[in-house]
Every structure is written in C-alpha cells, then in structure tokens.
Design a protein around this motif. Structure first.
Motif: not given
Length: 446
Positions: A51-79
């Motif tokens: 996936i090519e990601m372009v932005s993210a906010k809260g618990a969601w990541m946004h891909a270049a093709n316009g898809d929005h993904y619920l992120d249950l993987y990342n503890n890096v952006p912990s807050v």
C-alpha cells in the motif's frame, strides 16, 4: 523438536505479513519497483500488494488510491497518527532550537524529570537514544560491565533490535543461524508450553537456562524480556508470573532488563509499564517506539552506579539521542496520555475488544481465546478446530482479507499464526466494532 511443536513452519519476524518480491515479480512496477530498486534486498514491505500511504490521523491511515484503513497494527504513533499536540510541540521546538546533548537545555531535563516520575526510584538516570535497538544494545553492554559476565537469557521468538548485539538475542530475526553460545532462548510463558503452571514452568525454564549457560562456560549477565512477550505471541497473564524469574536472576548475580519498547507508555491499560503488572522493579528499563509518537527517540533507565561503572570503562555519546526536539515530542506524548486519560481508555476499550473477540472464539473453532492486556491483544488462528494446531496459512489469508476490508493488522508467534492487535491508544469503541464486523466478514469468506 519436542512435543510442543507442530508441522507448521516457524517464521522469522520480518517474513510475517511481508510482500515477497522474489515470488511476485509481476508486482515489480510503479512505486513497488521504485522502492525495490532503491532499497534492494533490505526492503521490507507489507502485504501481497503493498500500500502507498499518503496521510494518517487518529487510528486511520489514508492511501494514495483514496482508500481509508483502520490501523490496528501501529504502536509507533501511540497516542494517534498526526496528533496535533505532538505535531505542534515538535514544530515549535524545531523552529526554535535543535542541538545535540552536549549543551544544557531545559526542554530535555524537564522531560527527563517527568519521565523519571513514572519509573522506579532507583532508576534515577536515563540515557536517551534514537531507537529501541540502541537502548537495548546499551543495556546489554552495561549489564556485561556491571556483572563481568556475558550470558543472556531471552525467549524463543523474542525480538529486541537490529544491532549486532541485539540481533544475537533476537531469535525471531535469525533466518539461518541460531543465537550464539552465550545466549539461551527459553519457551515463551504460555499455556501451550507450561499448561496451567505458567509461573512455575517459566521459572524452571529460566533455571535450566542458567545451568545451560554455566555448562557452556558462561555466567549470567542479564535476562531481558518484553513484558507482554509480543513477538512470542502476546502473553500477559497471570499477572505477577515474572516475580520468581527476577528473584532467580538476581540470586546468581544477573540483571533483569525490562524491554518496554512495545508494552510501555500506557499500552497495557492497567499500568503505565508492562513490568508494573507483574509487581517487579527491573534493574534497567528500555523504551522506544511510542515514546515520541513517531519521532525517533528511545532511552535506557538505569541505576546511577551501574552507569558509572560502564562510563569508567568506555566513553558513550549519542549525537541525536537527547535532542530538544525529541524531548518536546516525548513531553507532548506524556501530556496527551495524561490529559486524554489514555491509560484508562486503553483498559476500557481493550476489555471491550477482548469481550467481542471471545464471543467470536466461541462461535468459530478456528479462533483461539484472546489474550493480552489493554490495547495489546493476541488471537491465535488454528486448524481443524484443534487449538494445538497453529494455522499460519489461515492467518495470512485473514490478514490479507482484512486488508481488503481496509483493516491493517500484524502477525506474531513462532508460526505467524497469531493476529497481533496493537492499535493507537486513541482507538474508540465504535472502531473496535468496525474491526469485529469486518473480521467476521473475512472469517466467513476464508
């Protein structure tokens, strides 16, 4: 192999959930080809179709093709991805001053004093680094200096970093070689390995490891554990089972190192640190990823006398570790955890998550009983309704199926059959419900 193993093939940590560039040649185009051409064999990408990601906010990541993904993987952006308070703190400090640690700066010391308030009193010194690998590497070196020994005990599928020293104590990262003779890996503290006697069984395994080291001519320098045992498959309970281990390690002159890179900073809900759930005070604490919410920073908390012994033998300096921009990020993370009550939130939402997963487990024989603490949960996928038979192939299908349903999730455990659920701490109950709904959809399909 012993009776605990199955026909399932063990997997290395970087192979889990990974894009296979050698087998999927037709995907060598566009941005995938560009990355592989630039990074070569050391490139690690997720999923059969990256996936090519372009932005993210809260618990969601946004891909270049316009898809929005619920992120249950990342503890890096912990807050939470792109948290405005962390972004603002880093931006303001970067615009004002960014230097290495050989100059006095109140931003850094203010942060260190706040962090020390969260740690055992005896761990009064903190060495700031850039990565958890560096923090663990330094901890191993300090332990070797203090004890005069080189033996290290870890768990069988542990991951503690990618320097030479930390790779040697990370069995899950070794694709061909085994850990060196001065490193002994013990089975993870699971019911699969020890039945109901996890505390006694794990302590006995540590005792045997100490004897093995002695038979090889080594004394014990340290035992290092990630207190949620994330790479081993997420094993948190029963709370307190690490107490006899720490006592035993110290009785033979070794040090206990708590690797809090994954379970730390309110992740486990009940406590701020994973080791606190076990009622222990480590000899050293290492921390990293969630510390700066994505800004590279990490650290080692240790006793002053231990660092004095180490400093008397070798000079140590980290150019970027302890810079004021990192300290500003770290302070903002502590502010957000406190002001948004994220520790209690992680406990509440984590319980909701485990309740719904337990319901799924009762309805689908391929799904194991969820385990973990706070917002760090492991869920085994098994074959033929037999929970002693790991099914990594099913896990791969589920992970990629969830990706199709716009949910990102990881894998763990020696066979890669454990779903590792580790979202940002801001995950909401309604987002848990979205995940469960989509997981149900995938399980009906695979």
């Amino acid at each position: 192999m012993d009776g605990r193993t199955t026909k399932s093939r063990t997997k290395q940590i970087l192979d889990m959930n990974a894009f296979d560039a050698s087998a999927d040649l037709e995907n060598r185009r566009g941005e995938v080809k560009r990355r592989l051409d630039n990074a070569g064999a050391l490139s690690v990408l997720f999923y059969r179709e990256p996936i090519e990601m372009v932005s993210a906010k809260g618990a969601w990541m946004h891909a270049a093709n316009g898809d929005h993904y619920l992120d249950l993987y990342n503890n890096v952006p912990s807050v939470g991805h792109s948290h405005p308070r962390v972004v603002d703190a880093v931006s303001r400090q970067m615009a004002r001053l960014n230097i290495h640690s050989r100059y006095l700066n109140s931003v850094v010391d203010d942060y260190l004093e706040r962090l020390k308030q969260r740690l055992p009193e005896q761990l009064a010194n903190i060495a700031l680094t850039c990565t958890g690998s560096e923090a663990n590497d330094l901890a191993l070196r300090v332990a070797e200096t203090v004890t005069g020994e080189r033996g290290v005990i870890v768990t069988e599928t542990a991951y503690h970093g990618n320097t030479s020293l930390t790779t040697a104590i990370s069995p899950s990262a070794l694709k061909k070689d085994k850990p060196p003779e001065n490193v002994v890996a013990v089975p993870a503290p699971s019911a699969r390995n020890y039945g109901e006697a996890i505390e006694a069984g794990f302590a006995e395994a540590i005792s045997k490891a100490i004897k093995t080291l002695r038979s090889r001519g080594y004394g014990l320098s340290s035992c290092i554990c990630d207190s949620i045992f994330s790479s081993d498959g997420v094993f948190a309970d029963p709370a307190g089972f690490l107490k006899p281990v720490v006592k035993m390690v110290r009785s033979v002159g070794g040090l206990y190192i708590a690797d809090e890179v994954q379970p730390g900073f309110a992740r486990t809900g009940e406590t701020f640190w994973g080791f606190e759930r076990h009622g222990i005070e480590p000899d050293m604490v290492t921390m990293g990823k969630p510390m700066g919410n994505g800004f590279p920073m990490a650290g080692l908390a240790a006793r002053p006398d231990h660092l004095e012994w180490f400093a008397a033998t070798v000079g140590y300096f980290n150019t970027f570790g302890g810079n004021p921009v990192a300290a500003a990020a770290g302070a903002a993370v502590l502010d957000v955890i406190e002001d948004e009550n994220l520790q209690a939130h992680a406990d509440d939402v984590g319980r909701h998550l485990r309740t719904l997963l337990a319901k799924l487990s009762s309805q689908d024989t391929r799904v194991g009983t969820p385990r973990g603490a706070g917002l760090f949960v492991g869920l085994d996928l098994v074959a033929d309704g037999d929970r002693s038979k790991p099914d990594p192939e099913l896990a791969t299908r589920v992970i990629n199926g969830l990706k199709e349903e716009r949910v990102l999730i990881g894998a763990a455990g020696p066979y890669g059959h454990t779903l590792k659920i580790r979202p940002p701490l801001c995950l909401k109950r309604e987002e848990v419900d979205i995940f469960i709904d989509r997981l149900n959809t995938v399980m009906q399909r695979v």
